[in-house]
Design a protein around this motif. Structure first.
Motif, PDB file in Angstrom:
ATOM      1  N   ALA A 263       0.926  -1.185   0.082  1.00  0.00           N
ATOM      2  CA  ALA A 263       0.000  -0.114   0.050  1.00  0.00           C
ATOM      3  C   ALA A 263       1.036   1.229   0.166  1.00  0.00           C
ATOM      4  CB  ALA A 263      -0.965   0.224   1.160  1.00  0.00           C
ATOM      5  N   ALA A 264       2.006   1.256   0.974  1.00  0.00           N
ATOM      6  CA  ALA A 264       2.863   2.514   0.810  1.00  0.00           C
ATOM      7  C   ALA A 264       3.587   2.574  -0.615  1.00  0.00           C
ATOM      8  CB  ALA A 264       3.772   2.367   1.929  1.00  0.00           C
ATOM      9  N   VAL A 265       4.017   1.618  -1.114  1.00  0.00           N
ATOM     10  CA  VAL A 265       4.683   1.680  -2.422  1.00  0.00           C
ATOM     11  C   VAL A 265       3.765   2.096  -3.531  1.00  0.00           C
ATOM     12  CG1 VAL A 265       5.651   0.391  -4.201  1.00  0.00           C
ATOM     13  CG2 VAL A 265       6.227  -0.125  -1.879  1.00  0.00           C
ATOM     14  N   LEU A 266       2.444   1.673  -3.338  1.00  0.00           N
ATOM     15  CA  LEU A 266       1.580   2.257  -4.576  1.00  0.00           C
ATOM     16  C   LEU A 266       1.123   3.683  -4.366  1.00  0.00           C
ATOM     17  CD1 LEU A 266      -0.690  -0.915  -4.528  1.00  0.00           C
ATOM     18  CD2 LEU A 266       0.871  -0.267  -6.373  1.00  0.00           C
ATOM     19  N   HIS A 267       0.826   3.690  -3.088  1.00  0.00           N
ATOM     20  CA  HIS A 267       0.542   5.354  -2.696  1.00  0.00           C
ATOM     21  C   HIS A 267       1.372   6.370  -3.041  1.00  0.00           C
ATOM     22  CE1 HIS A 267      -0.407   8.864  -0.109  1.00  0.00           C
ATOM     23  NE2 HIS A 267      -1.481   8.484  -0.172  1.00  0.00           N
ATOM     24  N   GLY A 268       2.992   5.879  -2.799  1.00  0.00           N
ATOM     25  CA  GLY A 268       3.925   6.851  -3.242  1.00  0.00           C
ATOM     26  C   GLY A 268       4.077   7.192  -4.701  1.00  0.00           C
ATOM     27  N   LEU A 269       3.665   6.373  -5.599  1.00  0.00           N
ATOM     28  CA  LEU A 269       3.728   6.506  -6.841  1.00  0.00           C
ATOM     29  C   LEU A 269       2.421   7.002  -7.446  1.00  0.00           C
ATOM     30  CD1 LEU A 269       5.254   2.852  -7.783  1.00  0.00           C
ATOM     31  CD2 LEU A 269       6.396   5.102  -7.717  1.00  0.00           C
ATOM     32  N   LEU A 270       1.448   7.571  -7.063  1.00  0.00           N
ATOM     33  CA  LEU A 270       0.283   7.939  -7.669  1.00  0.00           C
ATOM     34  C   LEU A 270       0.533   9.493  -7.227  1.00  0.00           C
ATOM     35  CD1 LEU A 270      -2.175   5.489  -5.946  1.00  0.00           C
ATOM     36  CD2 LEU A 270      -1.583   5.620  -8.377  1.00  0.00           C
ATOM     37  N   ARG A 271      -0.410  10.241  -8.172  1.00  0.00           N
ATOM     38  CA  ARG A 271      -0.655  11.541  -8.044  1.00  0.00           C
ATOM     39  C   ARG A 271      -1.522  11.843  -6.767  1.00  0.00           C
ATOM     40  NH1 ARG A 271      -3.551  12.495 -13.632  1.00  0.00           N
ATOM     41  NH2 ARG A 271      -4.626  11.171 -12.673  1.00  0.00           N
ATOM     42  N   GLU A 272      -1.564  13.175  -6.604  1.00  0.00           N
ATOM     43  CA  GLU A 272      -2.481  13.650  -5.393  1.00  0.00           C
ATOM     44  C   GLU A 272      -3.903  13.471  -5.699  1.00  0.00           C
ATOM     45  OE1 GLU A 272      -1.511  17.488  -3.896  1.00  0.00           O
ATOM     46  OE2 GLU A 272       0.466  16.689  -3.237  1.00  0.00           O
ATOM     47  N   SER A 273      -4.200  13.609  -7.062  1.00  0.00           N
ATOM     48  CA  SER A 273      -5.532  13.520  -7.535  1.00  0.00           C
ATOM     49  C   SER A 273      -6.056  12.285  -7.613  1.00  0.00           C
ATOM     50  CB  SER A 273      -5.543  14.196  -8.863  1.00  0.00           C
ATOM     51  OG  SER A 273      -4.753  13.570  -9.933  1.00  0.00           O
ATOM     52  N   ASP A 274      -5.311  11.217  -7.580  1.00  0.00           N
ATOM     53  CA  ASP A 274      -5.715   9.846  -7.469  1.00  0.00           C
ATOM     54  C   ASP A 274      -6.024   9.132  -6.077  1.00  0.00           C
ATOM     55  OD1 ASP A 274      -4.984   9.675 -10.352  1.00  0.00           O
ATOM     56  OD2 ASP A 274      -2.724   9.179  -9.869  1.00  0.00           O
ATOM     57  N   THR A 275      -6.958   8.124  -6.008  1.00  0.00           N
ATOM     58  CA  THR A 275      -7.342   7.462  -4.690  1.00  0.00           C
ATOM     59  C   THR A 275      -6.902   6.082  -4.794  1.00  0.00           C
ATOM     60  OG1 THR A 275      -9.212   9.078  -4.654  1.00  0.00           O
ATOM     61  CG2 THR A 275      -9.247   6.877  -3.369  1.00  0.00           C
ATOM     62  N   LEU A 276      -6.186   5.547  -3.749  1.00  0.00           N
ATOM     63  CA  LEU A 276      -5.740   4.179  -3.760  1.00  0.00           C
ATOM     64  C   LEU A 276      -7.034   3.618  -2.702  1.00  0.00           C
ATOM     65  CD1 LEU A 276      -3.898   1.656  -4.337  1.00  0.00           C
ATOM     66  CD2 LEU A 276      -2.381   2.593  -2.633  1.00  0.00           C
ATOM     67  N   VAL A 277      -7.465   2.408  -2.844  1.00  0.00           N
ATOM     68  CA  VAL A 277      -8.380   1.867  -2.141  1.00  0.00           C
ATOM     69  C   VAL A 277      -7.816   0.443  -1.892  1.00  0.00           C
ATOM     70  CG1 VAL A 277     -10.887   0.985  -1.791  1.00  0.00           C
ATOM     71  CG2 VAL A 277     -10.350   3.403  -2.793  1.00  0.00           C
ATOM     72  N   ARG A 278      -8.110   0.162  -0.676  1.00  0.00           N
ATOM     73  CA  ARG A 278      -7.822  -1.243  -0.148  1.00  0.00           C
ATOM     74  C   ARG A 278      -9.287  -2.159  -0.440  1.00  0.00           C
ATOM     75  NH1 ARG A 278      -6.228  -4.757   4.390  1.00  0.00           N
ATOM     76  NH2 ARG A 278      -6.453  -6.933   3.590  1.00  0.00           N
ATOM     77  N   TRP A 279      -9.524  -2.891  -1.587  1.00  0.00           N
ATOM     78  CA  TRP A 279     -10.532  -3.398  -2.302  1.00  0.00           C
ATOM     79  C   TRP A 279     -10.875  -4.613  -1.379  1.00  0.00           C
ATOM     80  CZ3 TRP A 279     -13.772  -0.724  -4.457  1.00  0.00           C
ATOM     81  CH2 TRP A 279     -14.791  -1.443  -5.380  1.00  0.00           C
ATOM     82  N   GLY A 280     -10.158  -5.613  -0.836  1.00  0.00           N
ATOM     83  CA  GLY A 280     -10.423  -6.585  -0.282  1.00  0.00           C
ATOM     84  C   GLY A 280      -9.466  -7.656  -0.500  1.00  0.00           C
ATOM     85  N   GLY A 281      -8.701  -8.388   0.849  1.00  0.00           N
ATOM     86  CA  GLY A 281      -7.695  -9.468   0.597  1.00  0.00           C
ATOM     87  C   GLY A 281      -6.447  -8.835   0.132  1.00  0.00           C
ATOM     88  N   GLU A 282      -5.925  -9.196  -1.204  1.00  0.00           N
ATOM     89  CA  GLU A 282      -4.519  -8.681  -1.644  1.00  0.00           C
ATOM     90  C   GLU A 282      -4.971  -7.757  -2.836  1.00  0.00           C
ATOM     91  OE1 GLU A 282      -4.987 -13.062  -3.660  1.00  0.00           O
ATOM     92  OE2 GLU A 282      -5.657 -11.985  -1.560  1.00  0.00           O
TER      93      GLU A 282
END
Length: 673
Positions: A526-545
């Motif tokens: 989650a931290a790796v993905l969040h660090g590679l996204l733009r501020e305008s993007d949203t990262l969501v834990r969808w379920g499981g992995e």
């Protein structure tokens, strides 16, 4: 009535005395027990029980008989009887050392039965005694007792996937056991447990060396009581290393040792695995012989799943030898797995093998039908696994939410108390009531916001959750429609993209390293993905992995750049586990741009749920194509509104509705229909 020669002498008639003198005394009982076949000690068990029931024994004799009885019961896997006898032994113990001896025996029986949590419960009750017993000094037996308890607790920790604690306990045990040439069994058992720790940590070569030490120590001391188990472990590690010839030799030694030890369960495991290796080596006559050898052994041991595996091995061997009745054995195994709760994945695996065997037999129509059934079964297994992960995550979330709500309410109670104090002070000082009301509203609003944040957050990763996306998505889609409406054909950053991300082979992390390691991987991902996204993007834990990225104000033609950046970021990250281990993981990505079809007024012709379903289909294609890959679709060249009812990925691509994109240098493999 007392046991002859063991109870206090009583006046009896001459005839009775003569009969008593003809019966054995305690020394004779001990000699018979020691002379009994330890591999099948039924006579010893009966003798020991009769002597213990007679009474009139000294404490030393009673302990000797009960310890021999318990060890014989352990040999026969009669765990509940062991627990009853050791409970009696603890009750009759005259000091803490005697009681600990019986605790150790109970732990040993529970380890053999793989009741690991019960082992640790008992260990926690005695752990405080062990450092004193293990201290350097003249009492070598006390040190050995402590070491064996540590060994058993370490084995249980390993069985529960708690590898760091297992390593610590086993190392403590081995330091003492390595100095005791009279404790070869305990030493070899500790080495074998340590070998499994190495294996589950990914150090297969070290696991192989460690179990070989156990074999060498046992053979040098002529202790053949557990050699079959050690050789089975060795063969397993050789199989993991891809060394089938050596694996075959190890299994043959395991089978011979199991026969000598009179351990039919180990002989069954050896024969079953010999059939597997023979199939790998395409030695189908040998595979058939081993499978037929294993089946009666497994039937006697009562194991259902191993029996069905034997049916599969026999079926493949028969089919490869040109005997079509082998396919019926495989169908029989599929039916058995499918009718057993929790075995759907096994049934699907065998169904896939059946499709291959039908193709080998040139029965292509039935092979196709079997392949379609395999696809349906694997889809059902995947959906069930996803639903279970979602259910587990929701349960954890609800439990965490309740705890955090309680914390928030307690905090609000503190604010209310402070407010009442301020109100009293304000009345004394003549402050305006409006100011006080504003302070109160501020704290109530802050508490409400804290509870809202809890409802929309994932407790493990701290990311937003599925509920947050559903609650806010209509605003994002409305904004995108406004951008397209205002800019017309010139709109270049008015697209919304749904991007599904799945950690590859995540189940193996939990299975090999434990759920704590799985949680660590998810948090770091989650931290790796969040660090590679733009501020305008949203990262969501969808379920499981699975994670979901909602990319706003983007352009469909360039979204592949983001997909590749995320894929490469995960693949290049060192995932640190809590015990200092480092893992490398990859991810698969599927994306779809929304809207994929547009009407004349710029409105989306498909619901966002349909777009999300297409992104999930792209993810499935990425996994079928070898994983560590991104696959996505953007609007195609067909005019708006054509084939608007198409919802299946490949059909839409073939019809020209959508354009398929994927990582460079990779070939796309479409899953079987």
């Amino acid at each position: 009535m007392g046991w002859p020669g063991l109870a206090q002498a009583q006046p009896v008639a001459a005839a009775s005395t003569a009969r008593q003198e003809a019966k054995p005394d305690l020394a004779s009982v001990k000699r018979k027990i020691e002379a009994d076949d330890r591999r099948r000690p039924m006579a010893s068990i009966e003798l020991a029980r009769q002597a213990l029931a007679a009474g009139g024994l000294k404490q030393q004799d009673r302990n000797w008989l009960r310890i021999r009885l318990v060890n014989d019961l352990i040999r026969l896997d009669r765990t509940d009887e062991v627990l009853a006898e050791t409970a009696t032994g603890r009750q009759q113990a005259t000091d803490a050392r005697e009681s600990l001896h019986f605790d150790r025996l109970a732990m040993r029986a529970l380890v053999e039965a793989r009741r690991h949590r019960e082992v640790l419960t008992r260990y926690e009750n005695v752990a405080a005694q062990l450092p004193t017993l293990a201290a350097d000094g003249p009492d070598a037996d006390a040190r050995l007792l402590a070491a064996d308890v540590w060994r058993l607790a370490g084995t249980a920790m390993m069985g529960l996937g708690r590898l760091p604690e297992a390593t610590e306990l086993l190392v403590q045990a081995l330091r003492i056991l390595d100095e005791r040439p009279d404790a070869v069994f305990e030493f070899s058992q500790a080495l074998t447990a340590m070998a499994l720790v190495h294996s589950r940590s990914g150090r297969i070569d070290e696991a192989l060396r460690t179990v070989q030490r156990a074999i060498d120590a046992s053979e040098a001391a002529a202790d053949r009581s557990a050699l079959s188990s050690y050789y089975l472990r060795k063969a397993h590690f050789l199989g993991l290393l891809g060394r089938p010839d050596e694996q075959l030799a190890g299994l043959l030694k395991a089978r011979a040792a199991a026969r000598e030890e009179l351990r039919p369960a180990n002989a069954a495991v050896a024969a079953t695995n010999l059939a597997d290796v023979a199939l790998q080596k395409k030695d189908y006559p040998a595979a058939l012989a081993y499978a037929e050898e294993a089946i009666p052994l497994v039937e006697r041991s009562g194991g259902q799943e191993p029996l069905w595996v034997c049916w599969v091995n026999k079926g493949i061997a028969l089919n490869r030898l040109g005997r079509p009745e082998g396919l019926d054995w495989m169908r029989k195994a599929i039916a058995a797995f499918a009718s057993t709760p929790g075995m759907a994945a096994n049934a699907a695996d065998v169904q896939g093998l059946l499709a291959e065997e039908l193709a080998f037999a040139h029965d292509y129509p039935r092979a196709y039908e079997a392949a379609v059934q395999f696809k349906r079964m694997t889809d059902e297994v995947r959906k069930a696994a996803d639903q279970k992960r979602i259910t587990d995550a929701n349960a954890a979330y609800e439990a965490d939410k309740r705890r955090r709500q309680i914390d928030a309410l307690e905090q609000e109670t503190k604010y209310q108390r402070r407010f009442r104090w301020v109100l009293a002070l304000a009345a004394a000082a003549g402050l305006a009531a409006a100011v006080i009301a504003a302070v109160s509203r501020h704290h109530v609003k802050r508490a409400y916001q804290a509870m809202r944040d809890m409802a929309f957050s994932d407790p493990l990763t701290g990311l937003r959750n599925r509920r947050h996306l559903v609650d806010t998505l209509h605003e994002d889609l409305a904004q995108a429609r406004r951008l397209r409406s205002n800019a017309g054909d010139a709109a270049t950053n008015a697209d919304v993209v749904f991007m599904m991300i799945d950690v590859d082979h995540f189940k193996a992390v939990n299975d090999v390293h434990g759920h704590a390691a799985g949680d660590a991987v998810l948090k770091q991902c989650a931290a790796v993905l969040h660090g590679l996204l733009r501020e305008s993007d949203t990262l969501v834990r969808w379920g499981g992995e699975e994670f979901l990225v909602l990319a706003r104000q983007t352009h469909a033609a360039g979204i592949h750049v983001l997909a590749e950046r995320l894929r490469a970021g995960v693949a290049g990250h060192d995932f640190l586990l809590g015990d200092g281990q480092v893992l490398r993981k990859t991810c698969s990505i599927g994306y779809a741009c929304h809207p994929l079809q547009r009407q004349g007024d710029g409105e989306a012709a498909v619901d966002w749920n349909d777009t999300l379903a297409l992104a999930d289909q792209c993810l499935y294609v990425a996994k079928a194509s070898g994983r560590n890959l991104w696959v996505g679709i953007t609007p195609g060249a067909r005019p708006p509104g054509s084939h608007a009812d198409i919802r299946e990925l490949r059909a839409g691509v073939d019809a020209g509705l959508w354009t398929l994109h994927h990582g460079a240098g990779r070939e796309i493999v479409w899953p079987a229909a």
